[in-house]
Design an enzyme around this catalytic site. Structure first.
Site, mmCIF file in Angstrom:
data_model
loop_
_atom_site.group_PDB
_atom_site.id
_atom_site.type_symbol
_atom_site.label_atom_id
_atom_site.label_comp_id
_atom_site.label_asym_id
_atom_site.label_seq_id
_atom_site.Cartn_x
_atom_site.Cartn_y
_atom_site.Cartn_z
ATOM 1 N N GLY A 13 -5.913 -3.623 -1.233
ATOM 2 C CA GLY A 13 -6.610 -3.862 -2.489
ATOM 3 C C GLY A 13 -8.004 -3.254 -2.408
ATOM 4 N N HIS A 27 1.331 -10.919 -9.740
ATOM 5 C CA HIS A 27 1.859 -9.748 -9.029
ATOM 6 C C HIS A 27 1.790 -10.069 -7.535
ATOM 7 C CE1 HIS A 27 2.577 -5.397 -8.386
ATOM 8 N NE2 HIS A 27 1.660 -5.459 -7.430
ATOM 9 N N MET A 44 1.402 3.814 -9.294
ATOM 10 C CA MET A 44 0.314 3.492 -8.362
ATOM 11 C C MET A 44 -0.884 4.388 -8.649
ATOM 12 S SD MET A 44 1.442 1.044 -6.314
ATOM 13 C CE MET A 44 -0.149 1.002 -5.498
ATOM 14 N N HIS A 104 6.374 -6.744 -5.868
ATOM 15 C CA HIS A 104 6.237 -5.312 -5.559
ATOM 16 C C HIS A 104 6.552 -5.106 -4.086
ATOM 17 C CE1 HIS A 104 3.116 -1.725 -5.355
ATOM 18 N NE2 HIS A 104 4.358 -1.323 -5.149
ATOM 19 N N ASP A 153 -1.127 -0.004 -11.177
ATOM 20 C CA ASP A 153 -1.491 -0.830 -10.024
ATOM 21 C C ASP A 153 -2.434 -0.073 -9.091
ATOM 22 O OD1 ASP A 153 -1.483 -2.876 -8.154
ATOM 23 O OD2 ASP A 153 0.514 -2.428 -7.376
ATOM 24 N N SER A 178 -3.125 -9.541 -8.919
ATOM 25 C CA SER A 178 -2.448 -9.335 -7.641
ATOM 26 C C SER A 178 -3.000 -10.356 -6.652
ATOM 27 C CB SER A 178 -2.716 -7.920 -7.132
ATOM 28 O OG SER A 178 -2.306 -7.854 -5.783
ATOM 29 N N MET A 220 4.319 -6.203 1.877
ATOM 30 C CA MET A 220 4.088 -5.020 2.726
ATOM 31 C C MET A 220 4.717 -5.223 4.095
ATOM 32 S SD MET A 220 0.110 -4.344 1.878
ATOM 33 C CE MET A 220 -0.508 -4.271 0.199
ATOM 34 N N MET A 275 6.683 -3.062 -1.087
ATOM 35 C CA MET A 275 6.233 -1.857 -0.375
ATOM 36 C C MET A 275 6.883 -1.912 0.994
ATOM 37 S SD MET A 275 2.323 -1.943 -1.711
ATOM 38 C CE MET A 275 2.489 -3.643 -2.223
ATOM 39 N N ASP A 284 2.426 -8.689 -3.806
ATOM 40 C CA ASP A 284 2.590 -7.480 -2.990
ATOM 41 C C ASP A 284 3.225 -7.824 -1.657
ATOM 42 O OD1 ASP A 284 1.380 -5.353 -4.557
ATOM 43 O OD2 ASP A 284 -0.515 -6.419 -4.282
HETATM 44 C C1 DX5 Z 1 -1.916 -1.979 -3.358
HETATM 45 C C2 DX5 Z 1 -1.245 -3.106 -4.110
HETATM 46 C C3 DX5 Z 1 -2.009 -3.541 -5.303
HETATM 47 C C4 DX5 Z 1 -3.352 -4.143 -4.977
HETATM 48 C C5 DX5 Z 1 -4.249 -4.012 -6.164
HETATM 49 O O1 DX5 Z 1 -1.087 -1.547 -2.344
HETATM 50 O O2 DX5 Z 1 0.040 -2.708 -4.550
HETATM 51 O O3 DX5 Z 1 -1.251 -4.458 -6.076
HETATM 52 O O4 DX5 Z 1 -3.264 -5.485 -4.618
HETATM 53 O O5 DX5 Z 1 -5.529 -4.449 -5.834
HETATM 54 P P1 DX5 Z 1 -6.825 -3.909 -6.581
HETATM 55 O O6 DX5 Z 1 -6.680 -4.269 -8.019
HETATM 56 O O7 DX5 Z 1 -7.941 -4.603 -5.896
HETATM 57 O O8 DX5 Z 1 -6.856 -2.420 -6.388
HETATM 58 ZN ZN ZN Z 2 1.105 -3.987 -6.038
#
Ligand code: DX5
Ligand code: ZN
Length: 214
Positions: free
Chosen positions: A144, A32, A137, A66, A171, A7, A36, A68, A34
């Site tokens: 992260g 990956h 999730m 992804h 994830d 990610s 947001m 969000m 993310d």
């Molecule tokens: C959280 C994200 C994840 C995150 C994972 O909202 O969707 O993809 O980046 O990071 P780690 O592996 O550090 O938990």
């Molecule tokens: Zn993610």
């Protein structure tokens, strides 16, 4: 085959290209990304321009995007035009998720549905026939570096028990140790932010993940 996607939320943002190169050298299977929106989750991350910048420089690298977001339906084409190979939306949004999945698939892009920790796997059963992947999730989305929630594993085994044939991604807090439970439960794709990007030796992490396949 178990796939592993770092990610890039955990990348050094001022050295994104180098960090992606490091991940590719370690042998990852894709990236990956993310996205947001500060509404669906209490954080902001990347824009479609990040997906297109990656696509320009690393055109053959799989981008698992992804979303969000509360209103991903307004940005599907933007992300697919930018180079997303898979687009995942959340089951918890108000929009018609079935319609979104169909629109993604209609463009030949893989369509994914994600469930937050409080959402049961049963909530997405009516959509299983029209999605290519499920992103389970194992932390509350938004950041992260959080702790892996092992009590999400029964959702994965349940989805396999009822015969879901597509990809199941995990994830949040996934590392070489927690990955063992994910694969045992039936996941085939591991998303790793901190565990790969902040690792001293990402190749060793990849080797540990590859060993899970046997
Ligand atoms: C959280 C994200 C994840 C995150 C994972 O909202 O969707 O993809 O980046 O990071 P780690 O592996 O550090 O938990
Ligand atoms: Zn993610």
């Amino acid at each position: 085959m178990i796939k592993v996607y770092p990610s890039i939320l955990a990348a050094d943002l001022l050295n994104m290209g180098n960090d992606i190169e490091r991940m590719l050298s370690a042998g990852v299977d894709g990236l990956h990304v993310d996205i947001m929106d500060a509404h669906f989750v209490p954080n902001l991350s990347f824009a479609p321009a990040m997906v297109s910048a990656i696509h320009k420089r690393f055109s053959d690298v799989w981008q698992d995007v992804h979303l969000m977001m509360d209103n991903p339906q307004d940005y599907l084409d933007t992300f697919m035009d930018a180079g997303a190979d898979a687009v995942t939306v959340h089951a918890e949004i108000e929009a018609d998720v079935g319609e979104i999945l169909r629109k993604i698939r209609a463009r030949g892009v893989k369509a994914g549905i994600s469930i937050k920790p409080k959402t049961p796997a049963a909530a997405i059963e009516p959509l299983l026939d029209i999605c290519d992947l499920i992103l389970v999730m194992t932390v509350e989305p938004g950041f992260g570096g959080q702790k892996f929630m092992a009590d999400m594993m029964p959702k994965i085994s349940y989805l396999r028990k009822i015969g879901y044939p597509g990809n199941i991604l995990v994830d949040g807090g996934v590392n070489a140790e927690t990955a063992v439970q994910c694969v045992e439960a039936g996941a085939d794709t591991l998303i790793m932010g901190t565990a790969l990007l902040k690792a001293q030796n990402p190749s060793a992490v990849m080797a540990a993940c590859r060993a899970l396949e046997k």
